[in-house]
Each structure stands twice: as C-alpha cells, then as structure tokens.
Enzyme design. Structure first.
Site, PDB file in Angstrom:
ATOM      1  N   HIS A 155      -4.880  -5.849   9.826  1.00 24.44           N
ATOM      2  CA  HIS A 155      -3.532  -6.366  10.078  1.00 24.44           C
ATOM      3  C   HIS A 155      -2.495  -5.259  10.193  1.00 24.44           C
ATOM      4  O   HIS A 155      -1.403  -5.496  10.717  1.00 24.44           O
ATOM      5  CB  HIS A 155      -3.138  -7.337   8.969  1.00 24.44           C
ATOM      6  N   ASP A 362       4.307  -0.659  12.185  1.00 21.88           N
ATOM      7  CA  ASP A 362       3.867  -1.987  11.759  1.00 21.88           C
ATOM      8  C   ASP A 362       2.742  -2.440  12.668  1.00 21.88           C
ATOM      9  O   ASP A 362       2.778  -2.180  13.882  1.00 21.88           O
ATOM     10  CB  ASP A 362       5.016  -2.994  11.828  1.00 21.88           C
TER      11      ASP A 362
END
Length: 460
Positions: A155, A362
């Site tokens: 992730h 991110d």
C-alpha cells in the site's frame, strides 16, 4: 470459487455495536463474503500469547487473531516495520534506523503468523497478504506446507535499487517478495522499481510484468486502490446536517475553507503545508480574513521519536502562524490531532474550497479521492495535490505541486481561491469521473482475477 484468506498486520474485528472501518476494511468489504477469513494481529499485547488464534464469526466471515508479546511488538512493529521499512519506502533514508535484532523480531512474528495460520488453511485457498509488515510471509508460509495461491499488495511506495540497497537486508526483502505469486503496487513506477531490484540484486530475468527467478515466475503489476466514491458522495451530502459539520460551517462566517486530513506522520509534508499557508497570506494579503485552514491529523506511533518531534514542530509552526496573522475575530490556522468519524470527514470535505493533499511520498492517498467525491457538482472545491502521491498519476486535473516547495503550494492555493466557477466545474467533472471509475471494488477484483488467472503459476 476458492476461499479468500486476507492476512494483514491488524484485523478490524467487528464489535457488538459495530466498529470503525479502516481504509483496508473499507476497500475489501465487497470481497469479504460469507466463507472468507481475515487473519492477523489482534492489537493486544500479552506476556504469554496463545499460539491458537482467537476466532470471531461475523456475517459469515471468520476473523482470526493472535496476540503479541511487548518485546515482539517492539522489534517487529516499532523497530523494523516502522523504524526501518517505513522511512526507507518513503525515501527518508536519514530516518531509517536498522538494528539486526529488530529484523530478527520481524522475521519471528512473520514466522509465528505463518505457523498459526497454516493449520487453518485448505489446499485451494487463495491467500492475500497486505503491506510492508508481511514481506517474508509467503516464504515462511510455504515452509509450513501451503501450496495454494499467494498474493501480496504493497500500500506504500516502493523504491529504486539505488535506494533500497541502503537497507542491510535489502536482498533478502526483495527475494521474499519474489516468493509470492503476484505482487501488486499502487503505480507502475513502483512496480517497475521492484522489477528493477529483482533484476539487479537477484539476477532475475524480467519480461514485461513477469519476473523469472530460480525456476519460478512472479508477476509484479500496478493495481491502484480506490474508494466507493458513490457512497462517499452520498455520505458527504447527508453529513451537511452533522452537528460537527454545522458548527464548522457556522464558524467560517462565509470565509473559504482549506482542509487537510492526514495521519500525523512525517511522510505527509505537514510542516511544509503549514509554512505554505503562512506564505499564502504573506504573498497574497487579499486572502487575509477570508480563509481558514483546517488541518486534522490524528496522532499515531507516538512511541517512535520522529513522530513526537513532528508534533512538537507542528505545534510551534501553528503558534507562529496564528501569532503573526490572527486577529481578534479570525484565527487563520485550525489544527487538531483528534480523529473524526468518516461521515463527519465527508461533510467537512464538502465544505472545503481547497483540499490540500501534499505528502512528500505516498503510495496512493485516498484523501485526494475522498475530497473529489465529496464535492458538490454545482460549486466544487479545488484539489491541490502532491506530484509524489500515487493519486497524481491519474488525477491530473488537480493542481499538481512539488510538496517540498511551500511557495508552490501557496501559489496553487491562490489559484484555487481565484479560479472561476466554470473552470472549477470542468476540472471537477473529469476528476469525479475518474474517481467513480477506479473504485475499491475494481481494485479488489483486478487483483483477485490476476491472482487466480491460469497464467499465474509458480513453475516457470
């Protein structure tokens, strides 16, 4: 159809009165049909944990959890996963603290997970492990005799060979990822960096998305995660009547709202963002008294020194900005470390004239997609988005900025505040279509279809 077994660091076990759903639980809800299992850590620390998982059944789904000892938690979670892997995978080598004993603790917890889960598995199960806590899990589960399909999704970002080589056990980590049958990443850039690592560090052969190594093949592909945008948009519209949302709306006194929502983490670029807001008022004084900036950042990992230092720095910056610019009836920067229910956040996003999503790195950042989904079509806000968030690969109609440049963020906020309604509507329409298309359900289905495809075979 094979049974799905999800494995993650933490398991959101449903409580009698319901439980707050985290990002992963929300993403996987369409896959967690009766018969599925979710396995991982309970969140509890005990001196003598049982090797037998605790079992909870809810809506036909089995939730199986194990406890950890305090020492195991410190080595596995605090020490290696978040003290070494997290900064490495977010391109922050200066914050990486590697200790051999932490790595051994990381392997030990993964081994205990594998040993606890293996007796519960059936031969045709499909196992899907999630995130950087479980990189060695496939290899260790294979040693327990499991022969079914094994997939892994990261992730967070992945890094190129020149950076991962700073990790003393980098070769072992890359080899462990290659023990899975399918490895998913948020962007093609991250998948390509992993394939490059396998080729350069392990001597693997790379053919498109496929890695051939030691008589096996593993596929590494991009599968960007999404949200249920339609449901989130409905939540945002309903939340206009939420008491918290109404209080914030009334306190604005017709001023514009810029909003940021992030976990309190050094990867989110929060100090740069605070500085950018101060620069906005300084460079564009016409916005003074006409905008509030609300930053919500719930505290996390406070046992890690860098997180405590970050909170101190944000307290200082918020005080400095408000001390310099505030007036008796106007406090420009509102900063809260309290969390808020997902429904309330949806309503706050809908109030926002600007969504400020500027992480330094991110994997995806679903806040960007939530902000878009929450906006009204008639009078939408503008998304200011970091070029280093995975979401920027798709959400190109946002105002894309370099998050290391406070002046660039300030200028983008000024553009957002002065953008004509017609342009805001045009940008929003395209962004909303993209967010509605790349849903959480589509993300899950792409991964499971790829994992269960005949082409995914462990033998070359």
């Amino acid at each position: 159809m094979a049974r799905l077994v999800v494995v993650s660091n933490r398991v959101p076990v449903p409580k009698a009165r319901g439980t707050a759903a985290g990002g992963l639980a929300v993403a996987l809800k369409d896959l967690l049909t009766p018969g599925a299992m979710w396995f991982g850590w309970s969140g509890r620390l005990t001196a003598n944990p049982s090797p037998q998982p605790a079992i909870v059944e809810a809506r036909g789904v089995t939730y199986a959890t194990v406890d950890l000892t305090p020492d195991a938690y410190r080595g596995f979670y605090v020490g290696f996963a978040n003290g070494a892997l997290w900064p490495l995978l977010h391109f922050r080598l200066g914050l990486m603290h590697f200790r051999r004993e932490d790595y051994e603790g990381y392997l030990s917890v993964n081994q205990s997970f594998a040993a606890s889960l293996a007796p519960m598995l059936q031969g045709d199960d499909t196992v899907w492990a999630h995130d950087y806590h479980l990189i060695p899990f496939a290899r260790l589960l294979r040693k327990q005799g499991f022969g079914g399909r094994l997939g892994f999704f990261l992730h967070v970002p992945f890094v190129p060979p020149s950076m991962i080589e700073a990790m003393p056990v980098a070769r072992e980590l890359v080899a462990d990822l290659c023990a899975y049958d399918l490895v998913g990443f948020q962007t093609e850039e991250h998948a390509r960096d992993f394939r490059d690592c396998a080729q350069r560090m392990l001597g693997a052969t790379v053919e498109g998305e496929w890695i051939r190594l030691a008589g096996r093949r593993v596929r590494a592909f991009a599968d960007p995660i999404g949200i249920d945008a339609q449901a989130f948009a409905q939540d945002a519209a309903r939340a206009e009547g939420d008491k918290e949302v109404l209080r914030v709306a009334e306190s604005l006194s017709s001023r514009a709202l810029a909003i940021g929502v992030d976990r309190l983490d050094y990867s989110k670029g929060l100090p740069h963002r605070f500085e950018a807001f101060g620069r906005l008022i300084e460079k564009h004084p016409e916005h003074k008294r006409r905008i509030h900036f609300l930053q919500i950042c719930p505290r996390s990992r406070e046992e890690v020194d860098e997180y405590r230092k970050l909170r101190t720095e944000l307290d200082r910056l918020a005080g400095r900005i408000n001390g310099r610019f505030s007036e008796f009836d106007w406090t420009p920067l509102r900063y809260s470390t309290r969390g808020a229910p997902r429904s309330t956040l949806a309503g706050l996003y809908r109030l926002g004239r600007i969504g400020v999503v500027t992480p330094l790195r991110d994997g995806m950042n679903l806040v960007a997609k939530e902000f878009v989904a929450a906006q009204s079509d008639e009078d939408p806000g503008v998304l200011v988005l970091s070029q280093f968030a995975g979401a920027a690969q798709d959400l190109t109609e946002a105002l894309i900025v370099n998050p290391f440049d406070p002046d660039a963020i300030a200028d983008a906020m000024h553009v957002a505040l002065t953008m004509p309604l017609s342009e805001r509507q045009e940008r929003h329409a395209v962004l909303k279509e993209k967010v509605l298309r790349t849903t959480a359900e589509a993300y899950c289905r792409r991964f499971i279809d790829a994992l269960e495809a005949p082409a995914v075979a462990r033998a070359a």
